[in-house]
Motif scaffolding. Structure first.
Motif, PDB file in Angstrom:
ATOM      1  N   LEU A 232       0.875  -1.167   0.000  1.00 23.87           N
ATOM      2  CA  LEU A 232       0.000   0.000   0.000  1.00 23.87           C
ATOM      3  C   LEU A 232       0.911   1.215   0.000  1.00 23.87           C
ATOM      4  CD1 LEU A 232      -1.796  -2.354   1.434  1.00 23.87           C
ATOM      5  CD2 LEU A 232      -3.302  -0.435   1.937  1.00 23.87           C
TER       6      LEU A 232
ATOM      7  N   SER B 132       1.504   5.055  -0.301  1.00 23.01           N
ATOM      8  CA  SER B 132       0.968   6.414  -0.249  1.00 23.01           C
ATOM      9  C   SER B 132       2.055   7.299  -0.833  1.00 23.01           C
ATOM     10  CB  SER B 132       0.701   6.789   1.207  1.00 23.01           C
ATOM     11  OG  SER B 132       1.930   6.924   1.890  1.00 23.01           O
TER      12      SER B 132
ATOM     13  N   ASP C 259       6.911   6.702   4.799  1.00 17.79           N
ATOM     14  CA  ASP C 259       7.013   5.354   5.376  1.00 17.79           C
ATOM     15  C   ASP C 259       6.812   4.210   4.387  1.00 17.79           C
ATOM     16  OD1 ASP C 259       7.307   6.798   7.696  1.00 17.79           O
ATOM     17  OD2 ASP C 259       5.222   6.578   8.284  1.00 17.79           O
ATOM     18  N   SER C 260       5.775   4.295   3.576  1.00 17.60           N
ATOM     19  CA  SER C 260       5.455   3.105   2.777  1.00 17.60           C
ATOM     20  C   SER C 260       6.544   2.726   1.758  1.00 17.60           C
ATOM     21  CB  SER C 260       4.075   3.238   2.112  1.00 17.60           C
ATOM     22  OG  SER C 260       3.849   4.516   1.614  1.00 17.60           O
TER      23      SER C 260
ATOM     24  N   ARG D 286      -9.391   2.962   6.511  1.00 18.78           N
ATOM     25  CA  ARG D 286      -8.260   2.027   6.442  1.00 18.78           C
ATOM     26  C   ARG D 286      -8.743   0.597   6.234  1.00 18.78           C
ATOM     27  NH1 ARG D 286      -3.913   3.501   6.341  1.00 18.78           N
ATOM     28  NH2 ARG D 286      -3.118   1.449   6.845  1.00 18.78           N
TER      29      ARG D 286
ATOM     30  N   GLN E 279       2.510   5.775  15.829  1.00 20.71           N
ATOM     31  CA  GLN E 279       2.936   6.990  15.120  1.00 20.71           C
ATOM     32  C   GLN E 279       1.774   7.976  14.986  1.00 20.71           C
ATOM     33  OE1 GLN E 279       3.942   7.603  10.783  1.00 20.71           O
ATOM     34  NE2 GLN E 279       5.908   6.815  11.520  1.00 20.71           N
TER      35      GLN E 279
END
Ligand code: ATP
Ligand code: MG
Length: 391
Positions: free
Chosen positions: A183, A185, A189-190, A265, A292
Motif C-alpha cells: 500500500l 501512499s 514510510d510506505s 483504512r 505513530q
C-alpha cells in the motif's frame, strides 16, 4: 581495458538446497537491471557469477546498479585480461594505481581454476608482486596483515585481477519469497516498507488510493516517481491506482466522524486484498509504525487487521520516525516523499480520531454502508501501469 563483476558463492545470500533456484533468479534480476546499458554475458561458472560486458558500457553505472540488487552481500570489480602473464603484468599497475598509491602494504594471492595456465599459483604471486613493487616502490609486502590484497584468478574466460570487495545490497533475490502488494501512499514510510520486504526477496505490486478532485494529478505523479525509485531495488512494479473518492464520501456522510480514519483504512485493506488476489500476491505490506498516529495504535491496527485474510507485513512497526527517515534518505525516496501534495488520507481527516476504536462499534458503524458494492466499484475502477526503475 575491460572490467567485469565477480560475485562469489559465499557472497550470495542463500547456501544449501535452493541455491540453484536462487542463483537463477539473481541472474535474471541482474539481466533485467542492467540490460539497457549494453550487451552482457552473465554466467555461473567455477562457483562464481560473472558479469561480462560484450561491448563498451558505462561500467561505473553497471557497478552502481549491481550494488542495489538484492541477494548479493559483496562483489568485486575486476580487470579482465588475456591469460598471458605478460598481458597481466602490463595492465595491472594502471588498473590498481589508485588503490595501491594510497596503500603502504599489500600482498598478492592467486587462484588457478584453469590448470592449463603454465605458471603455478606461488609463482604467479611472486612474479606479480615483483611487477607491482617495481611500479610502486613505496609499497611493502606484508603477507599477514596487508592493507590491500591483490587477487589474480585464472578462469576459463580469462585472467581476472582485483583488489578487494564492494558492499552489496544484501537480502534475498527479489522474487524468491513470493509477491506482495504494497500500500503505497505518497508519504515517507510506505516506500521504506516496500524496500524492506523486497530486500527479503518479495516481488512488489503497489496499490495507491487517490481521491480526485480532492487529490491532484501531481500527487499521483509523485507516487509513480516513488515506485520508480523503489524499482532500483525492487525491479519492475505494477502500480494499481484505485479511485477512492466515492468510498471516502460515503464514509464521511454515513459514519461517525471519529471513526472515519479507521473505517477508511479497513476499506483500503479490503480493496488491496481483492487486488492482491487478482494479481497473485500472497501478502499486503503497509508502512505502519506503532503509535505513530491515531490509526496506528494496537487497537486501531486490530480493527484494520480484522478485515484481512492474508498476511499483512508491517516491517516498520518497531522503528522510530528518525530511523525510517534515515533509510528513506539512503534509498533515495525521501526528497520525493516530502513534496507537499495532498494525500487521500489527509483530505477528510477528522479533528479527533478515535485512538482506541472498538471492533464492534466500527462494524456497527459500517452497517450504514454497502461494503461489497463500494469495494467492487473501487476494484473495477482501478487502473494499472507498470513502473520501470528510474536510475
Ligand atoms: P506513509 O508515510 O507511508 O504515508 P503515514 O505515516 O502517513 O504513512 P498513514 O497515513 O496512517 O501513515 O498510513 C499508514 C499506511 O497506510 C501507509 O504507510 C500506507 O501503507 C497506507 N496508505 C495510506 N494512505 C495510502 C494511500 N493513499 N494509498 C495507498 N496506501 C496508503
Ligand atoms: Mg501518509
Amino acid at each position: 581495458m575491460k572490467e567485469i563483476i565477480l560475485i562469489k558463492d559465499g557472497e550470495i545470500a542463500l547456501k544449501g538446497l535452493n541455491r540453484a533456484l536462487f542463483e537463477d533468479r539473481l541472474i535474471k534480476n541482474l539481466r533485467n537491471r542492467i540490460g539497457d546499458l549494453g550487451k552482457f554475458r552473465i554466467l555461473k561458472a567455477q562457483s562464481t557469477v560473472a558479469i561480462l560486458p560484450q561491448d563498451e558500457v558505462d561500467f561505473d553505472e553497471v557497478s552502481e546498479r549491481v550494488s542495489r540488487v538484492f541477494g548479493i552481500s559483496r562483489y568485486s570489480r575486476a580487470l579482465l585480461t588475456e591469460k598471458h602473464f605478460d598481458r597481466i603484468a602490463e595492465a595491472a599497475p594502471d588498473y590498481l594505481r589508485e588503490t595501491l598509491t594510497k596503500a603502504k602494504t599489500f600482498k598478492v594471492t592467486a587462484k588457478r581454476s584453469d590448470k592449463t595456465f603454465p605458471m603455478q599459483s606461488p609463482q604467479i604471486c611472486a612474479a606479480l608482486g615483483e611487477v607491482l613493487l617495481e611500479a610502486f616502490p613505496h609499497l611493502r609486502v606484508d603477507v599477514n596483515d596487508p592493507e590491500v590484497t591483490v587477487q589474480l584468478e585464472i578462469r576459463d574466460y580469462g585472467a581476472c585481477l582485483h583488489a578487494g570487495q564492494l558492499v552489496g545490497a544484501g537480502g534475498m533475490p527479489v522474487g524468491t519469497s513470493g509477491k506482495a502488494s504494497l500500500l503505497l501512499s505518497g508519504g515517507i514510510d510506505s516506500p521504506v516498507a516496500g524496500y524492506m520486504m523486497a530486500k527479503r526477496g518479495m516481488q512488489l505490486d503497489a496499490v495507491h488510493f487517490e481521491s480526485p478532485p480532492y487529490t491532484g494529478e501531481r500527487a499521483k505523479q509523485k507516487v509513480m516517481e516513488l515506485a520508480r525509485i523503489l524499482g532500483r531495488y525492487a525491479g519492475d512494479i505494477d502500480l494499481h491506482v484505485v479511485p477512492f473518492t466515492h468510498t471516502q464520501e460515503e464514509i464521511k456522510n454515513r459514519c461517525p466522524e471519529e471513526l472515519f480514519t479507521i473505517i477508511m483504512r479497513r476499506f483500503m485493506m479490503r480493496v488491496a486484498q481483492k487486488l492482491a488476489q487478482k494479481n497473485e500476491s500472497d501478502a499486503l505490506i503497509t508502512g505502519e509504525s506503532l503509535a505513530q498516529v491515531a490509526s496506528q495504535t494496537v487497537k486501531a491496527i486490530a480493527c484494520t487487521e480484522a478485515v484481512c485474510e492474508m498476511p499483512v507485513f508491517r516491517p516498520l512497526i518497531g522503528m522510530d520516525k528518525s530511523e525510517i527517515i534515515a533509510v528513506s534518505e539512503k534509498i533515495g525516496t525521501f526528497e520525493t516523499s516530502i513534496l507537499p501534495y495532498e494525500d487521500c488520507c489527509t483530505v477528510f481527516t477528522p479533528k479527533h480520531p478515535r485512538t482506541k476504536p472498538q471492533l464492534f462499534a466500527v462494524e456497527n458503524a459500517e452497517r450504514a454502508l454497502d461494503i461489497d458494492a463500494l469495494v467492487e466499484e473501487a476494484v473495477s475502477g482501478t487502473q494499472t501501469e507498470r513502473m520501470r526503475p528510474e536510475f
